[in-house]
Design an enzyme around this catalytic site. Structure first.
Site, PDB file in Angstrom:
ATOM      1  N   ARG A 132     -34.051  24.390 -71.496  1.00  0.00           N
ATOM      2  CA  ARG A 132     -35.156  24.471 -70.540  1.00  0.00           C
ATOM      3  C   ARG A 132     -36.284  25.325 -71.115  1.00  0.00           C
ATOM      4  O   ARG A 132     -36.034  26.313 -71.817  1.00  0.00           O
ATOM      5  CB  ARG A 132     -34.620  25.112 -69.250  1.00  0.00           C
ATOM      6  CG  ARG A 132     -35.569  25.111 -68.069  1.00  0.00           C
ATOM      7  CD  ARG A 132     -35.834  23.743 -67.537  1.00  0.00           C
ATOM      8  NE  ARG A 132     -36.400  23.759 -66.196  1.00  0.00           N
ATOM      9  CZ  ARG A 132     -36.949  22.701 -65.616  1.00  0.00           C
ATOM     10  NH1 ARG A 132     -37.012  21.535 -66.247  1.00  0.00           N
ATOM     11  NH2 ARG A 132     -37.422  22.779 -64.386  1.00  0.00           N
ATOM     12  N   THR A 149     -39.863  12.023 -66.866  1.00  0.00           N
ATOM     13  CA  THR A 149     -38.522  12.407 -67.333  1.00  0.00           C
ATOM     14  C   THR A 149     -37.782  11.169 -67.817  1.00  0.00           C
ATOM     15  O   THR A 149     -38.145  10.047 -67.462  1.00  0.00           O
ATOM     16  CB  THR A 149     -37.751  13.076 -66.151  1.00  0.00           C
ATOM     17  OG1 THR A 149     -38.514  14.168 -65.695  1.00  0.00           O
ATOM     18  CG2 THR A 149     -36.371  13.569 -66.529  1.00  0.00           C
ATOM     19  N   THR A 200     -37.419  16.035 -70.325  1.00  0.00           N
ATOM     20  CA  THR A 200     -38.624  15.935 -69.496  1.00  0.00           C
ATOM     21  C   THR A 200     -39.794  16.726 -70.039  1.00  0.00           C
ATOM     22  O   THR A 200     -39.605  17.756 -70.690  1.00  0.00           O
ATOM     23  CB  THR A 200     -38.310  16.453 -68.070  1.00  0.00           C
ATOM     24  OG1 THR A 200     -39.456  16.300 -67.238  1.00  0.00           O
ATOM     25  CG2 THR A 200     -37.916  17.920 -68.060  1.00  0.00           C
ATOM     26  N   GLN A 214     -44.000  22.306 -67.442  1.00  0.00           N
ATOM     27  CA  GLN A 214     -42.762  22.659 -66.718  1.00  0.00           C
ATOM     28  C   GLN A 214     -42.893  23.913 -65.850  1.00  0.00           C
ATOM     29  O   GLN A 214     -42.170  24.071 -64.872  1.00  0.00           O
ATOM     30  CB  GLN A 214     -41.627  22.860 -67.726  1.00  0.00           C
ATOM     31  CG  GLN A 214     -40.275  22.426 -67.221  1.00  0.00           C
ATOM     32  CD  GLN A 214     -40.196  20.931 -66.986  1.00  0.00           C
ATOM     33  OE1 GLN A 214     -40.010  20.486 -65.853  1.00  0.00           O
ATOM     34  NE2 GLN A 214     -40.364  20.148 -68.044  1.00  0.00           N
ATOM     35  N   ASP A 247     -42.757  23.941 -62.177  1.00  0.00           N
ATOM     36  CA  ASP A 247     -41.474  23.834 -61.458  1.00  0.00           C
ATOM     37  C   ASP A 247     -41.054  25.179 -60.864  1.00  0.00           C
ATOM     38  O   ASP A 247     -40.047  25.253 -60.153  1.00  0.00           O
ATOM     39  CB  ASP A 247     -40.359  23.318 -62.382  1.00  0.00           C
ATOM     40  CG  ASP A 247     -40.216  21.800 -62.329  1.00  0.00           C
ATOM     41  OD1 ASP A 247     -41.038  21.149 -61.659  1.00  0.00           O
ATOM     42  OD2 ASP A 247     -39.290  21.257 -62.957  1.00  0.00           O
ATOM     43  N   SER A 291     -34.629  23.619 -62.221  1.00  0.00           N
ATOM     44  CA  SER A 291     -34.747  22.170 -62.401  1.00  0.00           C
ATOM     45  C   SER A 291     -33.855  21.452 -61.394  1.00  0.00           C
ATOM     46  O   SER A 291     -32.967  22.062 -60.784  1.00  0.00           O
ATOM     47  CB  SER A 291     -34.294  21.821 -63.821  1.00  0.00           C
ATOM     48  OG  SER A 291     -34.230  20.426 -64.000  1.00  0.00           O
ATOM     49  N   SER A 292     -34.115  20.146 -61.247  1.00  0.00           N
ATOM     50  CA  SER A 292     -33.210  19.297 -60.476  1.00  0.00           C
ATOM     51  C   SER A 292     -32.466  18.320 -61.381  1.00  0.00           C
ATOM     52  O   SER A 292     -31.702  17.479 -60.896  1.00  0.00           O
ATOM     53  CB  SER A 292     -33.989  18.485 -59.445  1.00  0.00           C
ATOM     54  OG  SER A 292     -34.664  19.337 -58.561  1.00  0.00           O
ATOM     55  N   GLY A 304     -36.689  11.690 -61.885  1.00  0.00           N
ATOM     56  CA  GLY A 304     -37.183  11.531 -60.514  1.00  0.00           C
ATOM     57  C   GLY A 304     -37.380  12.814 -59.738  1.00  0.00           C
ATOM     58  O   GLY A 304     -37.281  12.802 -58.507  1.00  0.00           O
ATOM     59  N   GLY A 305     -37.640  13.930 -60.433  1.00  0.00           N
ATOM     60  CA  GLY A 305     -37.883  15.180 -59.716  1.00  0.00           C
ATOM     61  C   GLY A 305     -36.677  15.560 -58.876  1.00  0.00           C
ATOM     62  O   GLY A 305     -35.533  15.315 -59.258  1.00  0.00           O
TER      63      GLY A 305
HETATM   64  O1  DON Z   1     -36.731  19.609 -64.093  1.00  0.00           O
HETATM   65  C1  DON Z   1     -37.049  18.977 -63.086  1.00  0.00           C
HETATM   66  O2  DON Z   1     -36.353  18.919 -62.112  1.00  0.00           O
HETATM   67  C2  DON Z   1     -38.343  18.190 -63.075  1.00  0.00           C
HETATM   68  N1  DON Z   1     -39.303  18.772 -63.959  1.00  0.00           N
HETATM   69  C3  DON Z   1     -38.032  16.763 -63.425  1.00  0.00           C
HETATM   70  C4  DON Z   1     -39.252  15.872 -63.319  1.00  0.00           C
HETATM   71  C5  DON Z   1     -38.896  14.439 -63.246  1.00  0.00           C
HETATM   72  O3  DON Z   1     -37.759  14.080 -63.125  1.00  0.00           O
HETATM   73  C6  DON Z   1     -39.966  13.445 -63.295  1.00  0.00           C
HETATM   74  N2  DON Z   1     -39.409  12.103 -63.155  1.00  0.00           N
HETATM   75  N3  DON Z   1     -39.780  11.066 -63.187  1.00  0.00           N
END
Ligand code: DON
Length: 603
Positions: A120, A421, A439, A458, A461, A486-487, A508-509
């Site tokens: 990360r 991502t 990501t 990042q 986040d 993060s998720s 997908g966040g």
């Molecule tokens: O680390 C995370 O949770 C986010 N930065 C992930 C972002 C993400 O999955 C974008 N997706 N399409």
């Protein structure tokens, strides 16, 4: 997941075979609408792919093919992942690359050990908790924060891959960069999705290097089907192939990164050479939970993904909530149809609400914030599961009081999460397996390009607010040297005998947690195959409304049924890219999400 062999043989006749389908220049514009991720449930349905020896599922055919070539050369899962990541950086630059961060789960087919690597990004030493607040205390507008030098954390992907390679690499480091160098030199065909995102976003906010690369002199975006070369990235890749990550963290590439941040169009960044030189990828303990005879392992903090997925599954299994009968083979979303159809999905959504409430409250970088170690204790999960009543859904779950939680309470989370991502899933000839979610955060990250690759955003986040309305510090507040929560939830599933059963993950966040849960339940409870589990219409809750995937049976059938139970329904696009490999005794089964441009390739 436990399909009879006869069914694999039947579907294997549909498999892609050995050739890779890259985007043909003359076909790309025609396919553009179908493949664009913005179309809810859009994209082309893909056949289940069957292989005997090894398999790669990745978000772009060039990348998956690069990984397969490395596996054919005798490379390990980690070797293949390095080649895949470098090619993804080139052909899917909006989503991931060496300017970003990643989490890697690895299963050693010989020792049966599971390791996880935290790659990360970290906040620069100069970063302060109020970084994303304006002088009047209001939050900066999210997009303005993203498109600035303030949002970029020290990248972790290369350090993570080097650590993985030191532990499990078989082929020489240098060899793994060859496919990406070749493509950067000779050119690749711009995919419909990359072209569509460039068209949607336009040139504003990109630095000069990025603008010149992605747009022509009249600022028209590169089109699907265009041949694009990236000589600057080729130079970067050659330097890293020869000199290793040192070149990136301490050498010529570090200087390029710092120069790009200093010259950021809006607000310059404050990362220093010392920040880059200090970066380390970390081995962390995996987070595992027993689920219906399987063991599901994921990434621990600073990701909240593995814990939230495990909590959800743990509540379902500990409370013995039976979440549905087996649907007709070949039609898993028939689950959403008919009497009582909403109950299984509502049970899952209630467990997700409770898991999100806790992860928002307690989880952040474990090197900065004492962790709530009791979140996964069976007694705690049972107590949380007792709050679930599918007939009376919660509008919003409150966080619980897990045992062994930090000695002090944290404030209510205010982190904003957006979507860029990619998921890489690999099984090699030795039966070793890798799940990597990687990501640069939002699409195109901070929009700052250096050395032919994009830098992440990042740090957005982190919670923009360091304290909540009551003045309590928020666990995921920004601090110097800290990693944002993060998720991302790369996942490995093991069967009752401890053998590998599945490799999966998703972009997908914060919805990543819903996508993983949906796929795991589909594989284990509903006996889906890998492609069915990847494609299953999305549903779930992030401790708010019951979200259903627009334009699917989740919206048309499940939504109304869940509304009748009292859920508040929100139909949304769910532009994920779930990539799954399922291992049976004698075969590997690969599924690539129809919503994106990914592909499963194996031999
Ligand atoms: O680390 C995370 O949770 C986010 N930065 C992930 C972002 C993400 O999955 C974008 N997706 N399409």
């Amino acid at each position: 997941m436990l399909l009879p062999i006869v069914r694999w043989i039947a579907v294997s006749t549909l498999a892609f075979g050995s050739s890779v389908a890259v985007f043909a220049a003359d076909q790309a514009p025609k396919d553009q609408k179908q493949a664009a991720p913005e179309i809810a449930a859009g994209g082309t349905a893909k056949p289940l792919v069957i292989a005997q020896h090894h398999m790669v599922v990745a978000a772009n055919p060039y990348a998956a093919e690069a990984g397969r070539q490395i596996l054919r050369q005798g490379g390990s899962d980690v070797d293949a992942a390095i080649a895949v990541q470098m090619v993804l950086n080139l052909v899917e630059p909006q989503s991931s690359g060496i300017g970003g961060g990643a989490f890697i789960l690895m299963f050693d087919g010989k020792t049966k050990a599971v390791e996880t690597i935290d790659g990360r990004e970290t906040a620069p030493a100069a970063a302060r908790p109020e970084r994303f607040l304006l002088p009047d205390g209001k939050e900066r507008e999210f997009d303005a924060a993203v498109n600035s030098g303030l949002s970029t954390g020290v990248p972790g992907v290369l350090a993570a891959l080097k650590l993985a390679h030191d532990r499990h690499g078989k082929l020489p480091w240098k060899q793994l960069f060859e496919p990406a160098i070749k493509l950067a030199d000779t050119g690749f065909i711009v995919s419909p999705r990359l072209a569509k995102l460039l068209t949607e976003q336009g040139p504003a906010g990109f630095n000069v290097e990025a603008k010149t690369y992605f747009f022509d002199a009249a600022t028209a975006p590169r089109k699907a089907g265009d041949m694009l070369k990236n000589p600057a990235f080729s130079v970067t890749l050659r330097a890293i192939a020869e000199g290793g990550p040192e070149v990136f963290y301490k050498g010529v590439v570090a200087n390029q990164i710092l120069a790009a941040l200093k010259a950021a169009p809006a607000i310059p960044g404050d990362m220093t050479a010392a920040d880059l030189a200090a970066y380390t990828a970390k081995l962390r303990d995996p987070v595992c939970i027993a689920y219906r005879g399987f063991r599901v392992c994921g990434m621990g903090p600073p990701s909240s993904g593995g814990t939230a997925v495990a909590m959800t599954l743990g509540m379902l299994t500990n409370a013995d909530l039976v979440i549905g009968a087996t649907p007709a083979p070949g039609n898993p979303d028939a689950l959403f149809d008919g009497a009582n159809a909403a109950r299984p999905a509502a049970l899952i959504a209630e467990a997700e609400k409770l898991a999100f409430a806790d992860r928002d409250q307690y989880l952040a970088d474990p090197d900065f914030v004492p962790q709530a170690l009791g979140l996964l204790s069976p007694a705690y999960l049972m107590s949380r599961a007792k709050l679930i009543d599918a007939a009376h859904p919660m509008a919003k779950a409150a966080p619980g009081t897990p045992p062994l939680r930090a000695g002090w309470l944290f404030g209510t989370d205010a982190t904003i999460e957006h979507s860029g991502t990619s998921q890489i899933s690999i099984v090699d000839d030795d039966g070793s397996a890798l799940s990597m979610t990687t990501t640069i955060e939002t699409a195109f990250g901070s929009r700052l390009m250096a050395g032919g690759f994009l830098l992440n955003n990042q740090l957005t986040d982190f919670s923009f607010q360091p304290v909540d309305a009551n003045g309590w510090p928020i666990a995921n507040r920004l601090e110097p040297g800290k990693r944002p929560r993060s998720s991302m939830a790369p996942t490995l599933i093991f069967g009752p005998t401890g053998d590998l059963s599945a490799v999966l993950g998703a972009p997908g966040g914060s919805r990543i947690i819903l996508y993983d849960v949906k796929a795991i339940v589909c594989l284990i409870d509903w006996h889906c195959d890998a492609e069915e589990a990847a494609d299953l219409p999305g549903f779930g809750s992030r401790n708010g409304p019951f979200e259903v995937e627009k334009g699917t049976t989740a919206e048309s059938k499940l939504g109304p049924a869940a509304a009748a139970l009292g859920e508040t329904i929100k139909a949304v696009d769910m532009n994920t890219g779930v990539h799954i490999i399922v291992r049976h005794n004698r075969a590997l089964e690969g599924g690539a999400d129809r919503r994106r441009e990914g592909i499963a390739l194996g031999d």
